[in-house]
Motif scaffolding. Structure first.
Motif, short mmCIF file in Angstrom:
data_model
loop_
_atom_site.label_atom_id
_atom_site.label_comp_id
_atom_site.label_asym_id
_atom_site.label_seq_id
_atom_site.Cartn_x
_atom_site.Cartn_y
_atom_site.Cartn_z
N GLN A 4 5.29 -3.47 6.01
CA GLN A 4 4.04 -3.32 6.75
C GLN A 4 4.29 -2.99 8.21
OE1 GLN A 4 1.38 -6.70 6.49
NE2 GLN A 4 -0.36 -5.50 7.22
N LYS A 48 5.19 0.66 8.88
CA LYS A 48 4.16 1.68 8.68
C LYS A 48 2.86 1.35 9.42
CE LYS A 48 5.72 3.71 4.34
NZ LYS A 48 5.29 4.19 3.01
N SER A 79 -3.04 8.48 7.06
CA SER A 79 -3.41 7.74 5.86
C SER A 79 -3.34 8.59 4.59
CB SER A 79 -4.83 7.17 6.01
OG SER A 79 -5.77 8.18 6.29
N GLY A 102 -0.79 7.33 1.39
CA GLY A 102 -0.89 6.04 0.72
C GLY A 102 -2.20 5.35 1.00
N ASP A 103 -2.24 4.08 0.61
CA ASP A 103 -3.44 3.26 0.75
C ASP A 103 -3.34 2.45 2.03
OD1 ASP A 103 -5.84 2.17 0.14
OD2 ASP A 103 -5.11 0.84 -1.45
N TYR A 104 -4.24 2.67 2.97
CA TYR A 104 -4.15 2.03 4.28
C TYR A 104 -5.48 1.38 4.66
CZ TYR A 104 0.25 4.47 5.23
OH TYR A 104 1.55 4.92 5.18
N PRO A 159 -0.63 -0.46 6.14
CA PRO A 159 -0.70 -0.28 4.69
C PRO A 159 -1.36 -1.45 3.99
CG PRO A 159 1.56 -0.77 5.36
CD PRO A 159 0.77 -0.55 6.61
#
Length: 282
Positions: A151, A154, A222, A225-227, A279
């Motif tokens: 985490q 990112k 973003s 991925g999932d943020y 994230p």
């Protein structure tokens, strides 16, 4: 494993969030006109911005107390805690993280980790809440630390301030050339770089263009991925709401709004807007 999570009062945690018994928050005092305040004790965020506006001098902040952390670790050992995670404001804007590393060896009866968050405010709050949730779910200490590092690696925040003087005078802005921003009517976008320092990301001529650039940066970041994207404001709710609507229209999900309290508000000033990105984990 009995885990304690320790953070500091630069963190943003939702007001309606019930703080668990294994979360501990170190105070960061704010001094305004010679008087010392601690948000949540003798000061609210709203009161802070009023006092700052009425003062002829910029407020100042102190580091959290190393002695208080030392005492807390001793107490946690007595209460049969076995593991501790300390998540504090970025080493790039405070010397506290570097000053506490020796405590890991001083408290050998505890398994202690002090990862450098390289961030503060709402993204730091999500790290804190994740660590607590993962411990409650029964994850091992090693897994929690691996996830936290993912985490941290990112997570970033991009910032637009109304007045650079707060950052410059407080020594929190690393590239001093940014001082020219005020003189040349430039609206710089700042960000937390990979070392956790606040530096100039890009110089933009107007606030409108700066906001558009912030939106573009968030959409790009973003994509892979999932943020979670958090809009954080310094007593600038209307700006935050407008940015929320714009980001929503551009297709961003997982949006929330948070506020800069007195600690970060001291260094960014009233009217600051930031976009934090971090994230999401299942």
């Amino acid at each position: 494993m009995k885990l304690a999570v320790i953070t500091d009062s630069s963190v943003f945690l939702p007001e309606n969030w019930e703080r668990p018994d294994n979360l501990f928050v170190l105070d960061i005092p704010v001094t305004i006109d010679g008087a010392s305040y601690v948000e949540g004790v003798n000061l609210t965020a709203t009161e802070f911005y009023k006092k700052m506006a009425a003062s002829d001098n910029l407020p100042t902040t102190s580091q959290p107390s190393v002695a208080q952390l030392d005492e807390l670790l001793t107490q946690l050992a007595k209460e049969d805690y076995t593991h501790v995670v300390g998540l504090f404001l970025s080493s790039g804007i405070s010397g506290f993280w570097a000053n506490i590393q020796y405590l890991i060896e001083e408290h050998a009866g505890l398994t202690i980790a002090f990862p450098d968050s390289k961030i503060t405010s709402a993204p730091l709050g999500l790290m804190v809440s994740n660590a607590l949730s993962w411990a409650e779910a029964g994850m091992t200490f090693e897994t929690i630390m691996e996830r936290l590092q993912q985490q941290i690696d990112k997570t970033s925040a991009y910032i637009m301030v109304d007045d650079l003087n707060h950052l410059v005078k407080g020594g929190r802005l690393s590239n001093s050339s940014a001082i020219l921003g005020n003189l040349l009517s430039i609206k710089p976008i700042l960000y937390f770089d990979e070392t956790g320092k606040i530096v100039v990301y890009e110089k933009v001529r107007t606030e409108k263009k700066a906001v558009k650039r912030l939106v573009d940066v968030m959409i790009k970041l973003s994509e892979d991925g999932d943020y979670d994207v958090i809009i954080i404001h310094g007593n600038a709710a209307e700006k935050a709401d407008a940015l929320y609507q714009q980001l929503t229209a551009d297709g961003l999900n997982n949006l929330s709004i948070a506020t800069f309290g007195s600690v970060i508000g001291t260094h960014l000033g009233e009217g600051a807007i930031a976009l934090g990105v971090t994230p999401r984990f299942e």
